[in-house]
Design a protein around this motif. Structure first.
Motif, PDB file in Angstrom:
ATOM      1  N   VAL A 189      -5.680   3.076   0.726  1.00 14.72           N
ATOM      2  CA  VAL A 189      -5.372   3.209   2.155  1.00 14.72           C
ATOM      3  C   VAL A 189      -6.532   3.894   2.872  1.00 14.72           C
ATOM      4  O   VAL A 189      -6.978   3.432   3.928  1.00 14.72           O
ATOM      5  N   ALA A 190      -7.044   4.977   2.281  1.00 16.68           N
ATOM      6  CA  ALA A 190      -8.159   5.706   2.896  1.00 16.68           C
ATOM      7  C   ALA A 190      -9.415   4.839   3.004  1.00 16.68           C
ATOM      8  O   ALA A 190     -10.197   4.986   3.951  1.00 16.68           O
ATOM      9  N   ALA A 191      -9.587   3.912   2.056  1.00 18.26           N
ATOM     10  CA  ALA A 191     -10.772   3.045   2.056  1.00 18.26           C
ATOM     11  C   ALA A 191     -10.625   1.870   3.017  1.00 18.26           C
ATOM     12  O   ALA A 191     -11.562   1.103   3.214  1.00 18.26           O
ATOM     13  N   GLY A 192      -9.448   1.690   3.613  1.00 17.80           N
ATOM     14  CA  GLY A 192      -9.271   0.634   4.602  1.00 17.80           C
ATOM     15  C   GLY A 192      -8.721  -0.676   4.071  1.00 17.80           C
ATOM     16  O   GLY A 192      -8.903  -1.722   4.700  1.00 17.80           O
ATOM     17  N   ALA A 193      -8.003  -0.642   2.959  1.00 20.45           N
ATOM     18  CA  ALA A 193      -7.413  -1.878   2.425  1.00 20.45           C
ATOM     19  C   ALA A 193      -6.441  -2.479   3.437  1.00 20.45           C
ATOM     20  O   ALA A 193      -5.720  -1.763   4.130  1.00 20.45           O
ATOM     21  N   PHE A 237       5.374   2.406 -10.356  1.00 18.72           N
ATOM     22  CA  PHE A 237       6.228   3.175  -9.459  1.00 18.72           C
ATOM     23  C   PHE A 237       7.685   2.967  -9.835  1.00 18.72           C
ATOM     24  O   PHE A 237       8.102   1.839 -10.084  1.00 18.72           O
ATOM     25  N   ASP A 238       8.460   4.062  -9.864  1.00 18.50           N
ATOM     26  CA  ASP A 238       9.902   3.899 -10.032  1.00 18.50           C
ATOM     27  C   ASP A 238      10.484   3.533  -8.666  1.00 18.50           C
ATOM     28  O   ASP A 238       9.747   3.433  -7.680  1.00 18.50           O
ATOM     29  N   GLU A 239      11.803   3.344  -8.580  1.00 17.27           N
ATOM     30  CA  GLU A 239      12.379   2.842  -7.324  1.00 17.27           C
ATOM     31  C   GLU A 239      12.121   3.780  -6.150  1.00 17.27           C
ATOM     32  O   GLU A 239      11.731   3.338  -5.073  1.00 17.27           O
ATOM     33  N   MET A 240      12.319   5.073  -6.318  1.00 16.49           N
ATOM     34  CA  MET A 240      12.098   6.021  -5.216  1.00 16.49           C
ATOM     35  C   MET A 240      10.617   6.056  -4.827  1.00 16.49           C
ATOM     36  O   MET A 240      10.282   6.049  -3.642  1.00 16.49           O
ATOM     37  N   GLN A 241       9.739   6.100  -5.806  1.00 17.47           N
ATOM     38  CA  GLN A 241       8.306   6.105  -5.522  1.00 17.47           C
ATOM     39  C   GLN A 241       7.879   4.820  -4.823  1.00 17.47           C
ATOM     40  O   GLN A 241       7.014   4.843  -3.954  1.00 17.47           O
ATOM     41  N   LEU A 242       8.503   3.701  -5.210  1.00 13.79           N
ATOM     42  CA  LEU A 242       8.189   2.418  -4.589  1.00 13.79           C
ATOM     43  C   LEU A 242       8.559   2.451  -3.104  1.00 13.79           C
ATOM     44  O   LEU A 242       7.773   2.056  -2.249  1.00 13.79           O
ATOM     45  N   ARG A 243       9.745   2.946  -2.802  1.00 13.56           N
ATOM     46  CA  ARG A 243      10.174   3.053  -1.406  1.00 13.56           C
ATOM     47  C   ARG A 243       9.241   3.972  -0.611  1.00 13.56           C
ATOM     48  O   ARG A 243       8.870   3.677   0.518  1.00 13.56           O
ATOM     49  N   GLU A 244       8.853   5.084  -1.217  1.00 13.16           N
ATOM     50  CA  GLU A 244       7.927   6.023  -0.556  1.00 13.16           C
ATOM     51  C   GLU A 244       6.553   5.378  -0.355  1.00 13.16           C
ATOM     52  O   GLU A 244       5.921   5.561   0.681  1.00 13.16           O
ATOM     53  N   ALA A 245       6.092   4.619  -1.347  1.00 14.10           N
ATOM     54  CA  ALA A 245       4.790   3.957  -1.245  1.00 14.10           C
ATOM     55  C   ALA A 245       4.790   2.937  -0.115  1.00 14.10           C
ATOM     56  O   ALA A 245       3.824   2.850   0.655  1.00 14.10           O
ATOM     57  N   VAL A 246       5.881   2.169   0.002  1.00 15.08           N
ATOM     58  CA  VAL A 246       5.986   1.178   1.081  1.00 15.08           C
ATOM     59  C   VAL A 246       5.969   1.888   2.428  1.00 15.08           C
ATOM     60  O   VAL A 246       5.255   1.485   3.346  1.00 15.08           O
ATOM     61  N   HIS A 247       6.739   2.958   2.546  1.00 14.96           N
ATOM     62  CA  HIS A 247       6.785   3.707   3.805  1.00 14.96           C
ATOM     63  C   HIS A 247       5.396   4.245   4.167  1.00 14.96           C
ATOM     64  O   HIS A 247       4.928   4.082   5.299  1.00 14.96           O
ATOM     65  N   PHE A 248       4.733   4.869   3.197  1.00 15.90           N
ATOM     66  CA  PHE A 248       3.396   5.425   3.429  1.00 15.90           C
ATOM     67  C   PHE A 248       2.405   4.334   3.843  1.00 15.90           C
ATOM     68  O   PHE A 248       1.670   4.486   4.822  1.00 15.90           O
ATOM     69  N   ALA A 249       2.400   3.239   3.106  1.00 18.42           N
ATOM     70  CA  ALA A 249       1.455   2.156   3.408  1.00 18.42           C
ATOM     71  C   ALA A 249       1.706   1.596   4.804  1.00 18.42           C
ATOM     72  O   ALA A 249       0.762   1.358   5.567  1.00 18.42           O
ATOM     73  N   HIS A 250       2.959   1.402   5.153  1.00 15.31           N
ATOM     74  CA  HIS A 250       3.275   0.832   6.469  1.00 15.31           C
ATOM     75  C   HIS A 250       2.924   1.776   7.604  1.00 15.31           C
ATOM     76  O   HIS A 250       2.560   1.319   8.694  1.00 15.31           O
ATOM     77  N   HIS A 299       0.339   3.306   7.740  1.00 13.05           N
ATOM     78  CA  HIS A 299      -1.106   3.061   7.897  1.00 13.05           C
ATOM     79  C   HIS A 299      -1.414   1.574   8.082  1.00 13.05           C
ATOM     80  O   HIS A 299      -2.563   1.163   7.930  1.00 13.05           O
ATOM     81  N   HIS A 300      -0.382   0.782   8.380  1.00  9.66           N
ATOM     82  CA  HIS A 300      -0.520  -0.661   8.643  1.00  9.66           C
ATOM     83  C   HIS A 300      -1.118  -1.418   7.460  1.00  9.66           C
ATOM     84  O   HIS A 300      -1.931  -2.331   7.625  1.00  9.66           O
ATOM     85  N   VAL A 301      -0.717  -1.030   6.270  1.00  6.03           N
ATOM     86  CA  VAL A 301      -1.165  -1.671   5.034  1.00  6.03           C
ATOM     87  C   VAL A 301       0.040  -2.384   4.420  1.00  6.03           C
ATOM     88  O   VAL A 301       1.104  -1.788   4.247  1.00  6.03           O
ATOM     89  N   ARG A 302      -0.120  -3.662   4.098  1.00  4.77           N
ATOM     90  CA  ARG A 302       0.939  -4.439   3.457  1.00  4.77           C
ATOM     91  C   ARG A 302       1.033  -4.082   1.976  1.00  4.77           C
ATOM     92  O   ARG A 302       0.040  -3.702   1.366  1.00  4.77           O
ATOM     93  N   VAL A 303       2.228  -4.234   1.417  1.00  2.00           N
ATOM     94  CA  VAL A 303       2.451  -3.911   0.006  1.00  2.00           C
ATOM     95  C   VAL A 303       3.011  -5.140  -0.706  1.00  2.00           C
ATOM     96  O   VAL A 303       3.998  -5.717  -0.279  1.00  2.00           O
ATOM     97  N   HIS A 304       2.351  -5.519  -1.792  1.00  4.73           N
ATOM     98  CA  HIS A 304       2.809  -6.606  -2.658  1.00  4.73           C
ATOM     99  C   HIS A 304       3.183  -5.967  -3.995  1.00  4.73           C
ATOM    100  O   HIS A 304       2.414  -5.194  -4.542  1.00  4.73           O
ATOM    101  N   VAL A 305       4.356  -6.303  -4.507  1.00  5.76           N
ATOM    102  CA  VAL A 305       4.748  -5.816  -5.828  1.00  5.76           C
ATOM    103  C   VAL A 305       4.880  -7.015  -6.744  1.00  5.76           C
ATOM    104  O   VAL A 305       5.475  -8.024  -6.387  1.00  5.76           O
ATOM    105  N   THR A 306       4.264  -6.903  -7.911  1.00  7.19           N
ATOM    106  CA  THR A 306       4.362  -7.960  -8.908  1.00  7.19           C
ATOM    107  C   THR A 306       5.387  -7.514  -9.942  1.00  7.19           C
ATOM    108  O   THR A 306       5.288  -6.427 -10.502  1.00  7.19           O
TER     109      THR A 306
END
Length: 143
Positions: free
Chosen positions: A19-23, A42-55, A57-64
């Motif tokens: 995120v800091a690098a501008g992805a 990421f576990d489920e809670m961490q995944l939700r937090e990661a999505v919130h954090f990324a969004h 900063h206007h960063v999309r999140v893809h989970v495989t």
């Protein structure tokens, strides 16, 4: 075609750096269903937090998500897992491994999955790529 700067985010530190690098977007694994065991994931809670954090900063999140231990089993995929993950707002779910039929592709499309990695089903001749893409786009019905 619009290209995006897609960065791996195997753990929270890597997510913060991306995120800091501008992805434009990051991809990460869900611990319960990731073939990338070496990554932090990421576990489920961490995944939700990661999505919130990324969004924030206007960063999309893809989970495989990979519901197989070994690719190439051609045993089908666990659609219930993908359906649950597709309920997480703003998360782009990519089915990885086990997608072997047009019906599974159609089901993934219907539940809102972002994409699917078809793998061995293509090489084994179970799926035709051109037709699979049409099913994924909703242009034809699954056989």
């Amino acid at each position: 075609m619009k290209l995006e700067n897609l960065a791996p985010a195997g753990n929270r530190e890597a997510l913060d750096r991306a995120v800091a690098a501008g992805a434009d977007a990051v991809y990460l694994g869900y611990a319960a269903f990731s073939a990338r065991a070496g990554a932090g994931n990421f576990d489920e809670m961490q995944l939700r937090e990661a999505v919130h954090f990324a969004h924030l900063h206007h960063v999309r999140v893809h989970v495989t998500v990979n519901t197989l231990i070994k690719d190439g089993e051609l045993a089908g995929t666990n659609l219930a897992v993908y359906e649950e993950l597709c309920q997480i707002e703003g998360l782009n779910v990519i089915a990885s491994g086990g997608v072997t039929t047009e019906a599974e592709i159609a089901a993934l499309r219907k539940m809102g999955a972002y994409g699917a990695i078809l793998g061995k089903a293509l090489y084994a001749g179970r799926l035709d790529l051109s037709r699979a893409l049409k099913v994924a786009r909703g242009e034809v019905e699954a056989c």
